[in-house]
Motif scaffolding. Sequence first.
Motif, PDB file in Angstrom:
ATOM      1  N   LYS A 186      -8.618   6.731 -10.183  1.00  0.00           N
ATOM      2  CA  LYS A 186      -7.636   6.915 -11.248  1.00  0.00           C
ATOM      3  C   LYS A 186      -7.400   8.409 -11.453  1.00  0.00           C
ATOM      4  O   LYS A 186      -8.308   9.227 -11.283  1.00  0.00           O
ATOM      5  N   THR A 187      -6.163   8.759 -11.831  1.00  0.00           N
ATOM      6  CA  THR A 187      -5.856  10.145 -12.146  1.00  0.00           C
ATOM      7  C   THR A 187      -6.363  10.473 -13.545  1.00  0.00           C
ATOM      8  O   THR A 187      -6.874   9.605 -14.263  1.00  0.00           O
ATOM      9  N   ARG A 188      -6.207  11.724 -13.953  1.00  0.00           N
ATOM     10  CA  ARG A 188      -6.634  12.123 -15.301  1.00  0.00           C
ATOM     11  C   ARG A 188      -5.851  11.380 -16.369  1.00  0.00           C
ATOM     12  O   ARG A 188      -6.318  11.231 -17.501  1.00  0.00           O
ATOM     13  N   LYS A 189      -4.660  10.889 -16.005  1.00  0.00           N
ATOM     14  CA  LYS A 189      -3.847  10.118 -16.949  1.00  0.00           C
ATOM     15  C   LYS A 189      -4.053   8.618 -16.776  1.00  0.00           C
ATOM     16  O   LYS A 189      -3.254   7.811 -17.244  1.00  0.00           O
ATOM     17  N   ALA A 190      -5.142   8.251 -16.089  1.00  0.00           N
ATOM     18  CA  ALA A 190      -5.543   6.850 -15.905  1.00  0.00           C
ATOM     19  C   ALA A 190      -4.555   6.052 -15.057  1.00  0.00           C
ATOM     20  O   ALA A 190      -4.504   4.825 -15.143  1.00  0.00           O
ATOM     21  N   ARG A 191      -3.789   6.737 -14.224  1.00  0.00           N
ATOM     22  CA  ARG A 191      -2.893   6.051 -13.301  1.00  0.00           C
ATOM     23  C   ARG A 191      -3.583   5.859 -11.954  1.00  0.00           C
ATOM     24  O   ARG A 191      -4.439   6.639 -11.568  1.00  0.00           O
ATOM     25  N   GLN A 192      -3.182   4.801 -11.256  1.00  0.00           N
ATOM     26  CA  GLN A 192      -3.769   4.536  -9.945  1.00  0.00           C
ATOM     27  C   GLN A 192      -3.368   5.628  -8.961  1.00  0.00           C
ATOM     28  O   GLN A 192      -2.203   6.020  -8.890  1.00  0.00           O
ATOM     29  N   VAL A 193      -4.342   6.132  -8.210  1.00  0.00           N
ATOM     30  CA  VAL A 193      -4.062   7.159  -7.209  1.00  0.00           C
ATOM     31  C   VAL A 193      -3.289   6.539  -6.049  1.00  0.00           C
ATOM     32  O   VAL A 193      -3.694   5.504  -5.503  1.00  0.00           O
ATOM     33  N   ALA A 194      -2.175   7.150  -5.697  1.00  0.00           N
ATOM     34  CA  ALA A 194      -1.367   6.656  -4.582  1.00  0.00           C
ATOM     35  C   ALA A 194      -1.994   7.058  -3.247  1.00  0.00           C
ATOM     36  O   ALA A 194      -2.725   8.044  -3.152  1.00  0.00           O
ATOM     37  N   ASN A 195      -1.715   6.273  -2.233  1.00  0.00           N
ATOM     38  CA  ASN A 195      -2.108   6.587  -0.851  1.00  0.00           C
ATOM     39  C   ASN A 195      -3.618   6.645  -0.651  1.00  0.00           C
ATOM     40  O   ASN A 195      -4.124   7.437   0.153  1.00  0.00           O
ATOM     41  N   ARG A 196      -4.334   5.777  -1.357  1.00  0.00           N
ATOM     42  CA  ARG A 196      -5.793   5.775  -1.218  1.00  0.00           C
ATOM     43  C   ARG A 196      -6.215   5.582   0.234  1.00  0.00           C
ATOM     44  O   ARG A 196      -7.175   6.214   0.698  1.00  0.00           O
ATOM     45  N   ASP A 197      -5.514   4.721   0.960  1.00  0.00           N
ATOM     46  CA  ASP A 197      -5.898   4.451   2.350  1.00  0.00           C
ATOM     47  C   ASP A 197      -5.868   5.715   3.201  1.00  0.00           C
ATOM     48  O   ASP A 197      -6.770   5.962   4.013  1.00  0.00           O
ATOM     49  N   LEU A 198      -4.838   6.554   3.000  1.00  0.00           N
ATOM     50  CA  LEU A 198      -4.742   7.783   3.786  1.00  0.00           C
ATOM     51  C   LEU A 198      -5.735   8.832   3.312  1.00  0.00           C
ATOM     52  O   LEU A 198      -6.266   9.601   4.127  1.00  0.00           O
ATOM     53  N   TRP A 199      -6.010   8.881   2.011  1.00  0.00           N
ATOM     54  CA  TRP A 199      -7.013   9.829   1.517  1.00  0.00           C
ATOM     55  C   TRP A 199      -8.389   9.491   2.077  1.00  0.00           C
ATOM     56  O   TRP A 199      -9.157  10.385   2.461  1.00  0.00           O
ATOM     57  N   GLU A 200      -8.714   8.209   2.148  1.00  0.00           N
ATOM     58  CA  GLU A 200     -10.007   7.823   2.713  1.00  0.00           C
ATOM     59  C   GLU A 200     -10.051   8.114   4.212  1.00  0.00           C
ATOM     60  O   GLU A 200     -11.096   8.515   4.746  1.00  0.00           O
ATOM     61  N   GLU A 201      -8.921   7.932   4.881  1.00  0.00           N
ATOM     62  CA  GLU A 201      -8.852   8.250   6.308  1.00  0.00           C
ATOM     63  C   GLU A 201      -9.045   9.748   6.526  1.00  0.00           C
ATOM     64  O   GLU A 201      -9.808  10.172   7.405  1.00  0.00           O
ATOM     65  N   LEU A 202      -8.366  10.564   5.734  1.00  0.00           N
ATOM     66  CA  LEU A 202      -8.504  12.012   5.850  1.00  0.00           C
ATOM     67  C   LEU A 202      -9.928  12.450   5.531  1.00  0.00           C
ATOM     68  O   LEU A 202     -10.492  13.313   6.221  1.00  0.00           O
ATOM     69  N   HIS A 203     -10.516  11.863   4.504  1.00  0.00           N
ATOM     70  CA  HIS A 203     -11.896  12.210   4.160  1.00  0.00           C
ATOM     71  C   HIS A 203     -12.832  11.957   5.336  1.00  0.00           C
ATOM     72  O   HIS A 203     -13.714  12.771   5.636  1.00  0.00           O
ATOM     73  N   GLY A 204     -12.648  10.830   6.017  1.00  0.00           N
ATOM     74  CA  GLY A 204     -13.502  10.520   7.160  1.00  0.00           C
ATOM     75  C   GLY A 204     -13.391  11.558   8.261  1.00  0.00           C
ATOM     76  O   GLY A 204     -14.391  11.921   8.899  1.00  0.00           O
ATOM     77  N   ILE A 205     -12.180  12.067   8.493  1.00  0.00           N
ATOM     78  CA  ILE A 205     -11.970  13.080   9.530  1.00  0.00           C
ATOM     79  C   ILE A 205     -12.621  14.402   9.127  1.00  0.00           C
ATOM     80  O   ILE A 205     -13.303  15.049   9.928  1.00  0.00           O
ATOM     81  N   ILE A 206     -12.408  14.818   7.874  1.00  0.00           N
ATOM     82  CA  ILE A 206     -13.011  16.067   7.387  1.00  0.00           C
ATOM     83  C   ILE A 206     -14.529  15.990   7.455  1.00  0.00           C
ATOM     84  O   ILE A 206     -15.206  16.933   7.884  1.00  0.00           O
ATOM     85  N   ASP A 207     -15.081  14.855   7.036  1.00  0.00           N
ATOM     86  CA  ASP A 207     -16.531  14.669   7.039  1.00  0.00           C
ATOM     87  C   ASP A 207     -17.086  14.703   8.465  1.00  0.00           C
ATOM     88  O   ASP A 207     -18.112  15.339   8.734  1.00  0.00           O
ATOM     89  N   ARG A 208     -16.401  14.031   9.381  1.00  0.00           N
ATOM     90  CA  ARG A 208     -16.859  14.003  10.774  1.00  0.00           C
ATOM     91  C   ARG A 208     -16.827  15.397  11.387  1.00  0.00           C
ATOM     92  O   ARG A 208     -17.790  15.828  12.044  1.00  0.00           O
ATOM     93  N   LEU A 209     -15.727  16.125  11.194  1.00  0.00           N
ATOM     94  CA  LEU A 209     -15.632  17.471  11.749  1.00  0.00           C
ATOM     95  C   LEU A 209     -16.698  18.392  11.161  1.00  0.00           C
ATOM     96  O   LEU A 209     -17.271  19.225  11.865  1.00  0.00           O
ATOM     97  N   SER A 210     -16.973  18.229   9.870  1.00  0.00           N
ATOM     98  CA  SER A 210     -18.001  19.045   9.230  1.00  0.00           C
ATOM     99  C   SER A 210     -19.361  18.818   9.880  1.00  0.00           C
ATOM    100  O   SER A 210     -20.102  19.774  10.149  1.00  0.00           O
TER     101      SER A 210
END
Length: 277
Positions: free
Chosen positions: A200-224
Motif C-alpha cells: 500500500k502507498t502512504r495514502k493506503a492505495r494499492q501499489v500498481a505494477n506489483r508483478d514488475l516491481w517484484e521481478e525487478l527486485h529479483g534481478i537487483i538482488d541476484r546481481l548484488s
Amino acid sequence: MAGNDSSVFMHSQLGTIDLVPESRQPHRIRKRLNRRSRVSTATIFIPNSNDETPEEHFPLQTLYTRTSQPRFVNRYDSREILLVIDGSCINNGGISQPPTGGCSFAYKGTGRSGLAAAFPFSAGQGDGGTVGFPLEQTGPGGEHYAASSNRAKLRAVIAGLEFREWQEEGWKRIVVATDLEYVVFGATRWLAAWVRRRWKTRKARQVANRDLWEELHGIIDRLSHLGTEVSFWLIPSRSIIKHASSLVQDTKDVARKAATVYDTSTEEFTRLCGIEV
C-alpha cells in the motif's frame, strides 16, 4: 500477432536477440515480497559532473579485457556501464481506445549517438545498440494488465538489466538512466516501504505494477549477490542535459516507435536475451 511467429531476430553483423516467451521458460517459482521479506534496493547514482550528458559521462568505448562489444563506460570509473531506458504509451489512461505501450533500452548506441535501433519482434528491422519492443499485455505471472507509461518504463528497466549476463563481463556497477521519478525512487526508496505496508502507498492505495516491481527486485538482488550493483540516475525531465543528449532523445524516439510499429501488443511476457551483442 506481430512478431510471435519468430523466436530469434538476427542482427546482420552483431549477433542475435533471442525472444523467450514466459511459457517456454523453465518452471521457476516467483518470489513474492511480504512483510517478512528482506528487500534489496538499488542505489542512487550521483554524476561526477552535472553538466555532462549521459554519453559524455559514459562515452561509447570498447574494453577488450571485458568484452569485444562497445559499451557506455564511465569515464571516471571503467568498472561501470550505462543503460538508458524509456517507455511510451499511446492512449495512456484512455477508455475509448485501449492503450498500447512501447519500451526501449540503449546499451551501446542508437541513431545519432552511434548505431541504429533493433525491433526484434518485427523481423528484419534495424541493427544496433538500442532495442525497442512492445509492452506485453500480460506480466511474468500471466495476469493481464492495462498498458501505462509507468509500466512501460518499468518493463524497459527489467528488459535492459536481464538482456545480458552483465556481471560475466566484469562490470561492478550498472547505472540505469531515466527521467521518471516513479522508477528511480521506487527502486531506491519506496519499495521497502511498500512491502512493509502490505503493498500500500502512504495514502493506503494499492501499489500498481506489483508483478514488475517484484521481478525487478529479483534481478537487483541476484546481481548484488553476484557482485554487481544496480544504480539509478534520474535525468530531470526539464533539465538541460536531457534535451542536449541525443542518446536520451533517441531512446525516447525508439520507445514511441515501438508503441506504434505493431498491429497489436504482444500478449505474452517475453524475455529478450542478447547473444554476442
